[in-house]
Design a protein around this motif. Structure first.
Motif, short mmCIF file in Angstrom:
data_model
loop_
_atom_site.label_atom_id
_atom_site.label_comp_id
_atom_site.label_asym_id
_atom_site.label_seq_id
_atom_site.Cartn_x
_atom_site.Cartn_y
_atom_site.Cartn_z
N VAL A 290 0.84 -1.20 0.00
CA VAL A 290 0.00 0.00 0.00
C VAL A 290 0.87 1.24 0.00
CG1 VAL A 290 -1.86 -1.20 1.18
CG2 VAL A 290 -0.19 0.06 2.52
N SER A 291 0.23 2.40 -0.18
CA SER A 291 0.98 3.63 -0.42
C SER A 291 1.18 4.49 0.82
CB SER A 291 0.25 4.46 -1.48
OG SER A 291 -1.06 4.79 -1.05
N LYS B 4 -5.94 10.68 2.80
CA LYS B 4 -6.33 10.52 1.40
C LYS B 4 -6.77 11.87 0.80
CE LYS B 4 -9.78 8.17 -1.46
NZ LYS B 4 -10.38 9.43 -1.93
N ASP B 5 -7.61 12.60 1.56
CA ASP B 5 -8.08 13.90 1.06
C ASP B 5 -6.93 14.90 0.94
OD1 ASP B 5 -10.68 13.07 0.79
OD2 ASP B 5 -11.30 13.77 2.77
N ILE B 6 -5.97 14.81 1.87
CA ILE B 6 -4.79 15.70 1.81
C ILE B 6 -4.00 15.44 0.53
CG2 ILE B 6 -2.56 16.20 2.88
CD1 ILE B 6 -3.94 15.57 5.59
N GLU C 28 -3.16 7.51 -9.94
CA GLU C 28 -3.06 7.99 -8.56
C GLU C 28 -3.76 9.33 -8.36
OE1 GLU C 28 -0.70 6.70 -10.27
OE2 GLU C 28 0.05 4.98 -9.13
N PHE C 29 -4.01 10.06 -9.46
CA PHE C 29 -4.58 11.41 -9.36
C PHE C 29 -6.06 11.46 -9.77
CE2 PHE C 29 -0.16 13.43 -10.26
CZ PHE C 29 0.26 13.02 -9.00
N LYS C 30 -6.73 10.30 -9.80
CA LYS C 30 -8.11 10.28 -10.29
C LYS C 30 -9.04 11.12 -9.41
CE LYS C 30 -9.19 5.90 -7.95
NZ LYS C 30 -9.62 4.49 -8.15
N ASN C 31 -8.75 11.25 -8.11
CA ASN C 31 -9.57 12.10 -7.25
C ASN C 31 -9.06 13.54 -7.25
OD1 ASN C 31 -11.46 10.15 -6.28
ND2 ASN C 31 -9.84 9.28 -5.02
N ALA C 32 -7.74 13.71 -7.43
CA ALA C 32 -7.20 15.07 -7.53
C ALA C 32 -7.77 15.80 -8.74
CB ALA C 32 -5.68 15.02 -7.60
N THR D 55 2.69 14.96 4.14
CA THR D 55 2.63 14.92 2.69
C THR D 55 3.61 13.93 2.09
OG1 THR D 55 2.78 16.22 0.68
CG2 THR D 55 4.31 16.77 2.40
N ASN D 56 3.25 13.42 0.92
CA ASN D 56 4.19 12.63 0.12
C ASN D 56 4.95 13.53 -0.83
OD1 ASN D 56 3.82 10.03 1.05
ND2 ASN D 56 1.98 9.71 -0.17
#
Length: 533
Positions: A179-180, A371-373, A425-429, A527-528
């Protein structure tokens, strides 16, 4: 050889066992007592009331019972074999013998008694009646074998359960490496799960590259190490890590005071299990399990399990390094894109950085999920990436835009979302990018969403974008005054902007305004995204 002490009663079905004793000894006229190797009576079975009175008399006559029990103990230690005795004018018979399996495992002693007239109506010598003694010896051995078999089954079952739990733990940890989560979160998860298994006082991750120690204290035992200073624990870990890194092998050091390297470091015995975190080419430090209770020593089974866990930890650390390298490459591409966008309009230089920083501040205040962050950060950084498709002459046009030109400008959220949507990875962003120009009153673009139809990350990016624009100079106007900005924000609440977010901004205005003027761009601690600017 030292006698093995087993409280075997806890391993048997007591009711069934007593029924078995009744079936065996009732026809023979015996009442019996079974003892463990500590002399504790575990089972007592009386045949009938009359025989019960005889045994009660024996029990009450402590000198008599003690004498013959001690002789039974002589048999247990190998000094004498089984013993049989006649007492009180041959009215009673008492048989004492080791309670031993056919393979020689000592479980304690058996004491059997019955009235002598039942045993020997012809007046034979009770001590030499081999038939009766052999019966008791054989039955005693069979009973002991039955009990020891139950004990072994219980132990085997416990071992199988323990191995299953270990495999389940290793599987869970293996899944965690896929997992990430961040490196620190993943290591903390592994240490916490390992701590549940080994149950030490605390665990210290000695991080080699950063030359620091990260403490993970056992919440169930946090008071045990309070008398030992962190400085002493770090000194212990430093010495242990040096030893394990040299050998590149896990170490068990029970009672550190035995070892010359630790002489005088602490007055009480401390036990340590040290697991080096090493790959073929690199060391990442070590995990040191500290036990402040000297009676709780570390075992080889624990070492082997922790060694398996360490391999998953090393995998996470190696993957984290690789991920950081890929991030840097990706970030350089992002910086290049932002540079191209901002080169089209010098008045918006640094705009994406500031929108990012303001959005992150909202995330802190709102305490958003990890996740939201993640989605908010990437959406904020890339919110204007679609402008790369807009002709430079339109972006830099000093005068009023035509309706056609304005429509082209308005296409940048959709264009940007299309560009970024190709990255899974950016589908929600993408939502933050596409909808950051929507309005609460439904008059925004591209889709005319209103109120809470607009995703929260888009509403945050929208107010961050507006706040930076209100505080920036433009070709057609100077930088507005503070009073003007405050008035505009209040006017835009509930029409263009989320009123709750406007209220948060106004209540923390000084904090947000400093972000616009600061040259140091603080990054959110979870943050990542590290090292972008």
């Amino acid at each position: 050889m030292e006698t093995e002490i087993i409280n075997w009663k806890e391993y048997i079905d007591e009711e069934k066992f007593e029924n078995l004793l009744e079936d065996i000894f009732d026809s023979q006229g015996y009442s019996i007592s079974l003892f463990n190797n500590e002399g504790k009576k575990l089972v007592r079975k009386n045949r009938d009331k009359q025989n019960h009175l005889v045994c009660e008399e024996l029990r009450e006559n402590e000198n008599f019972c003690n004498e013959h029990y001690l002789k039974a103990q002589e048999a247990i230690t190998g000094k004498r074999g089984n013993l049989s005795f006649c007492a009180k004018n041959r009215e009673r018979f008492l048989f004492c013998a080791p309670f031993k399996t056919s393979s020689g495992k000592n479980l304690g002693a058996i004491v059997a008694c019955k009235r002598a007239k039942v045993f020997d109506s012809h007046g034979d010598n009770l001590e030499e009646n081999e038939e009766e003694v052999n019966f008791l010896k054989g039955i005693t051995s069979l009973l002991a074998d039955k009990i020891y078999q139950d004990i072994e089954i219980r132990h085997l079952s416990a071992e199988l359960n323990a191995k299953y739990e270990e495999l389940a733990l290793l599987y869970e940890i293996g899944e965690k490496t896929l997992v990430s989560d961040s490196k620190d979160e993943s290591v903390e998860y592994i240490v916490t799960r390992a701590m549940e298994t080994v149950n030490p006082s605390l665990v210290v991750w000695s991080v080699r590259e950063e030359n620091k120690n990260i403490f993970y204290r056992n919440p169930e035992r946090e008071s045990e190490d309070k008398f030992i200073s962190d400085e002493i624990i770090m000194e212990i870990c430093r010495k242990v890590s040096r030893m394990s890194s040299r050998s590149r092998e896990p170490l068990i050091l029970n009672n550190l005071n035995k070892y010359r390297e630790f002489a005088g470091i602490w007055q009480d015995p401390i036990n340590v299990l040290s697991i080096p975190l090493v790959s073929d080419s690199k060391g990442f430090g070590s995990l040191n399990f500290i036990e402040c209770n000297p009676e709780k020593i570390f075992l080889n089974d624990q070492l082997k399990l922790m060694e398996s866990i360490s391999r998953s930890t090393v995998t996470i650390l190696k993957n984290s390094e690789l991920y950081e390298k890929l991030q840097k490459l990706f970030f350089n591409v992002i910086r290049m894109l932002l540079g191209i966008i901002e080169s089209k309009d010098t008045y918006t230089e640094g705009h994406s950085k500031r929108v990012y920083q303001i959005s992150v501040q909202f995330a802190k205040i709102l305490k958003l999920s990890r996740k939201d962050i993640f989605d908010l950060q990437w959406g904020a950084i890339l919110h204007d990436v679609g402008k790369i498709t807009i002709p430079t002459e339109i972006i830099k046009k000093p005068g009023k835009l035509t309706s056609e030109e304005y429509e082209i400008i308005k296409s940048h959220p959709v264009k940007g979302a299309e560009l970024v949507s190709t990255i899974d990875e950016f589908k929600n962003a993408v939502k933050g990018i596409r909808y950051h120009h929507e309005r609460i009153d439904g008059k925004g673009y591209p889709d005319g969403l209103r109120g809470t139809e607009i995703p929260l990350i888009a509403r945050i990016i929208g107010i961050a974008d507006t706040f930076d624009a209100l505080n920036s100079a433009r070709p057609y106007r100077a930088k507005p005054s503070r009073a003007f900005v405050l008035a505009e924000l209040k006017q835009l609440a509930s029409t263009q902007l989320d009123s709750l977010l406007v209220e948060l901004l106004l209540n923390n205005y000084e904090l947000f305004i400093k972000l616009l003027d600061s040259e140091d761009y603080e990054l959110f601690e979870d943050t990542n995204i590290k090292g972008i600017w």
